[in-house]
Scaffold this active site. Structure first.
Site, PDB file in Angstrom:
ATOM      1  N   ASP A 138      35.760  41.609  32.482  1.00  0.00           N
ATOM      2  CA  ASP A 138      36.717  41.383  33.449  1.00  0.00           C
ATOM      3  C   ASP A 138      36.790  42.916  33.878  1.00  0.00           C
ATOM      4  O   ASP A 138      36.796  44.049  33.069  1.00  0.00           O
ATOM      5  CB  ASP A 138      37.961  41.031  32.892  1.00  0.00           C
ATOM      6  CG  ASP A 138      38.950  40.561  33.885  1.00  0.00           C
ATOM      7  OD1 ASP A 138      39.434  39.489  33.791  1.00  0.00           O
ATOM      8  OD2 ASP A 138      39.590  41.412  34.614  1.00  0.00           O
TER       9      ASP A 138
ATOM     10  N   GLN B  83      46.455  31.411  38.230  1.00  0.00           N
ATOM     11  CA  GLN B  83      45.030  31.589  38.786  1.00  0.00           C
ATOM     12  C   GLN B  83      45.117  32.402  40.071  1.00  0.00           C
ATOM     13  O   GLN B  83      45.681  32.082  40.830  1.00  0.00           O
ATOM     14  CB  GLN B  83      44.351  30.104  38.923  1.00  0.00           C
ATOM     15  CG  GLN B  83      42.956  30.193  39.371  1.00  0.00           C
ATOM     16  CD  GLN B  83      42.370  28.751  39.420  1.00  0.00           C
ATOM     17  OE1 GLN B  83      43.121  27.824  39.475  1.00  0.00           O
ATOM     18  NE2 GLN B  83      41.005  29.014  39.697  1.00  0.00           N
TER      19      GLN B  83
ATOM     20  N   HIS C 175      36.985  29.834  35.590  1.00  0.00           N
ATOM     21  CA  HIS C 175      36.670  30.594  34.688  1.00  0.00           C
ATOM     22  C   HIS C 175      37.630  30.552  33.406  1.00  0.00           C
ATOM     23  O   HIS C 175      38.659  30.179  33.310  1.00  0.00           O
ATOM     24  CB  HIS C 175      36.794  31.887  35.225  1.00  0.00           C
ATOM     25  CG  HIS C 175      37.929  32.485  35.849  1.00  0.00           C
ATOM     26  ND1 HIS C 175      38.485  32.036  37.419  1.00  0.00           N
ATOM     27  CD2 HIS C 175      39.174  32.913  35.371  1.00  0.00           C
ATOM     28  CE1 HIS C 175      39.616  32.201  37.388  1.00  0.00           C
ATOM     29  NE2 HIS C 175      40.048  33.078  36.365  1.00  0.00           N
TER      30      HIS C 175
ATOM     31  N   HIS D 135      38.857  32.948  30.228  1.00  0.00           N
ATOM     32  CA  HIS D 135      39.138  34.454  29.897  1.00  0.00           C
ATOM     33  C   HIS D 135      38.614  34.222  28.327  1.00  0.00           C
ATOM     34  O   HIS D 135      39.294  33.395  27.487  1.00  0.00           O
ATOM     35  CB  HIS D 135      40.429  34.735  30.144  1.00  0.00           C
ATOM     36  CG  HIS D 135      40.759  34.864  31.435  1.00  0.00           C
ATOM     37  ND1 HIS D 135      41.090  36.108  31.933  1.00  0.00           N
ATOM     38  CD2 HIS D 135      41.251  34.023  32.354  1.00  0.00           C
ATOM     39  CE1 HIS D 135      41.356  35.989  33.230  1.00  0.00           C
ATOM     40  NE2 HIS D 135      41.634  34.677  33.527  1.00  0.00           N
TER      41      HIS D 135
ATOM     42  N   ASN E  88      43.299  29.332  33.378  1.00  0.00           N
ATOM     43  CA  ASN E  88      44.394  29.271  34.379  1.00  0.00           C
ATOM     44  C   ASN E  88      43.935  28.307  35.461  1.00  0.00           C
ATOM     45  O   ASN E  88      42.754  28.412  36.074  1.00  0.00           O
ATOM     46  CB  ASN E  88      44.703  30.607  34.967  1.00  0.00           C
ATOM     47  CG  ASN E  88      45.355  31.511  33.935  1.00  0.00           C
ATOM     48  OD1 ASN E  88      45.919  31.027  32.769  1.00  0.00           O
ATOM     49  ND2 ASN E  88      44.962  32.592  33.997  1.00  0.00           N
TER      50      ASN E  88
HETATM   51  P1  5GP Z   1      42.862  34.523  36.801  1.00  0.00           P
HETATM   52  O1  5GP Z   1      44.126  34.942  36.818  1.00  0.00           O
HETATM   53  O2  5GP Z   1      42.269  33.785  38.372  1.00  0.00           O
HETATM   54  O3  5GP Z   1      42.735  33.552  35.546  1.00  0.00           O
HETATM   55  O4  5GP Z   1      41.781  35.573  36.536  1.00  0.00           O
HETATM   56  C1  5GP Z   1      40.910  36.510  37.361  1.00  0.00           C
HETATM   57  C2  5GP Z   1      40.254  37.530  36.586  1.00  0.00           C
HETATM   58  O5  5GP Z   1      39.383  37.996  37.301  1.00  0.00           O
HETATM   59  C3  5GP Z   1      41.341  38.674  36.599  1.00  0.00           C
HETATM   60  O6  5GP Z   1      41.564  39.129  35.173  1.00  0.00           O
HETATM   61  C4  5GP Z   1      40.807  39.789  37.477  1.00  0.00           C
HETATM   62  O7  5GP Z   1      41.008  40.996  36.598  1.00  0.00           O
HETATM   63  C5  5GP Z   1      39.266  39.467  37.237  1.00  0.00           C
HETATM   64  N1  5GP Z   1      38.638  39.620  38.298  1.00  0.00           N
HETATM   65  C6  5GP Z   1      38.905  39.758  39.751  1.00  0.00           C
HETATM   66  N2  5GP Z   1      37.966  40.064  40.724  1.00  0.00           N
HETATM   67  C7  5GP Z   1      36.758  40.556  39.957  1.00  0.00           C
HETATM   68  C8  5GP Z   1      35.646  41.143  40.027  1.00  0.00           C
HETATM   69  O8  5GP Z   1      35.219  41.240  41.337  1.00  0.00           O
HETATM   70  N3  5GP Z   1      34.660  41.358  39.001  1.00  0.00           N
HETATM   71  C9  5GP Z   1      35.159  41.438  37.813  1.00  0.00           C
HETATM   72  N4  5GP Z   1      34.447  41.538  36.707  1.00  0.00           N
HETATM   73  N5  5GP Z   1      36.487  40.529  37.548  1.00  0.00           N
HETATM   74  C10 5GP Z   1      37.280  40.207  38.391  1.00  0.00           C
END
Ligand code: 5GP
Ligand code: ZN
Length: 136
Positions: A32, A95, A101, A103, A88
């Site tokens: 991440d 999300q 995805h 984590h 999420n």
């Molecule tokens: P969510 O909040 O949707 O469960 O998590 C999205 C996650 O994706 C966040 O922790 C954010 O830091 C990560 N993220 C968003 N864009 C990118 C990206 O372009 N590359 C990587 N490696 N992580 C990303």
């Protein structure tokens, strides 16, 4: 299928470079970019599914196996003290990227992170009503 305007589709399929820590024909695991802790990673299916509701059961099942193996690997190599799996679905649930995805968040004693909720209160009747609502 891949979705052209989905950043995680493009990362999962190698169109956009990432710090990949695992890859097979169905999944890519990347670090991440905003890590909660050292080693915070995301399991991305290569096929697009917006969230758990759209995810085929077969992929869901295999995703947990991949998560378990990576958790084991991190425990041994990062010497973390614990692991959170966080997943999420929907804006209300936090999300921010609409591609399913999981984590994987290694946890270290005193790492200062919080993945918590405030415990609520409810009556036995409310629990019973909720149980009936869910079970139908
Ligand atoms: P969510 O909040 O949707 O469960 O998590 C999205 C996650 O994706 C966040 O922790 C954010 O830091 C990560 N993220 C968003 N864009 C990118 C990206 O372009 N590359 C990587 N490696 N992580 C990303
Ligand atoms: Zn996608």
């Amino acid at each position: 299928m891949k979705k052209e305007d989905c950043i995680f589709c493009r990362i999962a399929n190698g169109e956009i470079p990432s710090e990949t820590i695992y890859e097979d024909k169905d999944f890519r695991i990347i670090l991440d970019v905003g890590p909660a802790t050292k080693g915070h990673a995301l399991i991305l299916p290569k096929e697009h599914a917006a969230d758990l509701f759209e995810l085929p059961e077969e992929t869901a099942s295999r995703a947990l196996i991949v998560a378990k193996r990576m958790a084991q690997n991190m425990k041994e190599r990062l010497l973390c003290d614990g692991i959170n799996l966080v997943q999420n679905n929907g804006v209300a649930a936090g999300q921010t990227v609409s591609h399913f995805h999981i984590h994987i968040i290694p946890r270290y004693q005193e790492d200062g992170q919080r993945i918590n909720w405030v415990p609520g209160k409810c009556t036995q009747e409310e629990l019973e009503a909720t149980r009936k609502q869910i079970m139908g």
